[in-house]
Motif scaffolding. Sequence first.
Motif, PDB file in Angstrom:
ATOM      1  N   VAL A  80       1.047  -1.792  -0.391  1.00 24.59           N
ATOM      2  CA  VAL A  80       0.472   0.346  -0.055  1.00 24.59           C
ATOM      3  C   VAL A  80       1.036   1.431  -0.012  1.00 24.59           C
ATOM      4  CG1 VAL A  80      -1.634   1.548   0.718  1.00 24.59           C
ATOM      5  CG2 VAL A  80      -1.989  -1.430   1.170  1.00 24.59           C
ATOM      6  N   ALA A  83       0.627   5.215   0.682  1.00 25.55           N
ATOM      7  CA  ALA A  83       0.278   6.645   0.776  1.00 25.55           C
ATOM      8  C   ALA A  83       0.425   7.469  -0.324  1.00 25.55           C
ATOM      9  CB  ALA A  83      -0.142   6.433   2.112  1.00 25.55           C
ATOM     10  N   ARG A 137      -1.208  10.581  -8.262  1.00 31.25           N
ATOM     11  CA  ARG A 137      -1.806   9.004  -8.105  1.00 31.25           C
ATOM     12  C   ARG A 137      -0.416   8.559  -9.790  1.00 31.25           C
ATOM     13  NH1 ARG A 137      -5.376   5.646  -6.727  1.00 31.25           N
ATOM     14  NH2 ARG A 137      -6.151   7.105  -5.833  1.00 31.25           N
ATOM     15  N   ASP A 148      -1.721  -0.800  -5.448  1.00 30.91           N
ATOM     16  CA  ASP A 148      -2.276   0.141  -4.488  1.00 30.91           C
ATOM     17  C   ASP A 148      -1.859   1.086  -3.772  1.00 30.91           C
ATOM     18  OD1 ASP A 148      -4.253  -0.023  -1.859  1.00 30.91           O
ATOM     19  OD2 ASP A 148      -3.892  -1.322  -1.090  1.00 30.91           O
ATOM     20  N   VAL A 149      -2.557   2.419  -4.781  1.00 37.73           N
ATOM     21  CA  VAL A 149      -2.053   3.673  -4.391  1.00 37.73           C
ATOM     22  C   VAL A 149      -3.280   4.778  -3.279  1.00 37.73           C
ATOM     23  CG1 VAL A 149      -1.497   6.011  -4.947  1.00 37.73           C
ATOM     24  CG2 VAL A 149      -0.571   4.342  -6.020  1.00 37.73           C
ATOM     25  N   ARG A 150      -3.191   4.842  -2.106  1.00 35.37           N
ATOM     26  CA  ARG A 150      -4.302   5.756  -1.743  1.00 35.37           C
ATOM     27  C   ARG A 150      -3.572   6.765  -1.282  1.00 35.37           C
ATOM     28  NH1 ARG A 150      -5.647   0.218   2.526  1.00 35.37           N
ATOM     29  NH2 ARG A 150      -5.562  -1.185   1.062  1.00 35.37           N
ATOM     30  N   ALA A 170      -4.355  10.515   0.214  1.00 40.34           N
ATOM     31  CA  ALA A 170      -4.767  11.524   1.268  1.00 40.34           C
ATOM     32  C   ALA A 170      -4.684  12.802   0.926  1.00 40.34           C
ATOM     33  CB  ALA A 170      -3.886  11.140   2.770  1.00 40.34           C
ATOM     34  N   GLU A 196      -4.274   8.249  10.735  1.00 37.93           N
ATOM     35  CA  GLU A 196      -5.212   7.137   8.900  1.00 37.93           C
ATOM     36  C   GLU A 196      -4.003   7.729   8.467  1.00 37.93           C
ATOM     37  OE1 GLU A 196      -7.133   7.413  13.297  1.00 37.93           O
ATOM     38  OE2 GLU A 196      -6.465   8.807  11.472  1.00 37.93           O
ATOM     39  N   ALA A 250       0.454   2.788   6.168  1.00 40.87           N
ATOM     40  CA  ALA A 250       1.048   2.294   4.198  1.00 40.87           C
ATOM     41  C   ALA A 250       2.109   1.276   4.646  1.00 40.87           C
ATOM     42  CB  ALA A 250       0.853   2.737   3.894  1.00 40.87           C
TER      43      ALA A 250
END
Length: 234
Positions: free
Chosen positions: A36, A38, A55, A65-67, A69, A80, A84
């Motif tokens: 993951v 982040a 992104r 798997d790019v998240r 914030a 939170e 990652a």
Amino acid sequence: MSVHLLGGGRDVARCGALLQTFVAEAREHAAGREPVIAVLLVLEVDDESSVARFRAVVEAAGATDVRVAAIVEGETFTPEAIEADAIFVGGGLTPAYLEAFEPIRDAVRSRVEGGMPYAGFSAGAAIAPERALVGGYLLRGVEVASEDAGEELDELEVRDGLGLVPFAVDVHAAQWGTVSRLVAAVDAGLIAEGVAIDEHTALIVSGDTAVHGSGHVWNVGPAASGVRVSLRSA
């Protein structure tokens, strides 16, 4: 693991190529599963393009798997945001990025010291040091850089950064002319030493340091008389 410092740049493919080692380290840190990543961004209120842009940069490096914030200037990140396997911090207004990390600064440092890879792009690179040169274009009222590179600050400002590297970092070096700001900061004793990184160029710090990309890393430090400047390239 390493700290990856990118000097900026608009070419998604070239920036992605510079982050391939970062993504590979994230896979190693994830111990066999897809990591993951982040992506932490501090945006202007009307910024409608940066999320997709950053992104795309991380995905161009091979991440799946790019998240993201994303917060706006004046807000702060919560713990939170860094849950990652690796952290990528994007570009924007450098003082706003540093302020956004205030509540999680110690947590980021602890995670990176524990082996989590960190990549900083432009502002994300500038806030990585123990003492961060966050902007400004005047030294005692005299111009030492372009006002356009001042990050909405007048006098040069050095603040406590994330503490991931021991030297200051400036970015967009040749493109924005920020080497002169770094030279002035070292000469005035505001910082002990630093690097200015060109666009589409990365400095990877992991025990030793390595330069990747098409530009230079400008090393600036004190000399017996004045300041010394040297260049490194890939």
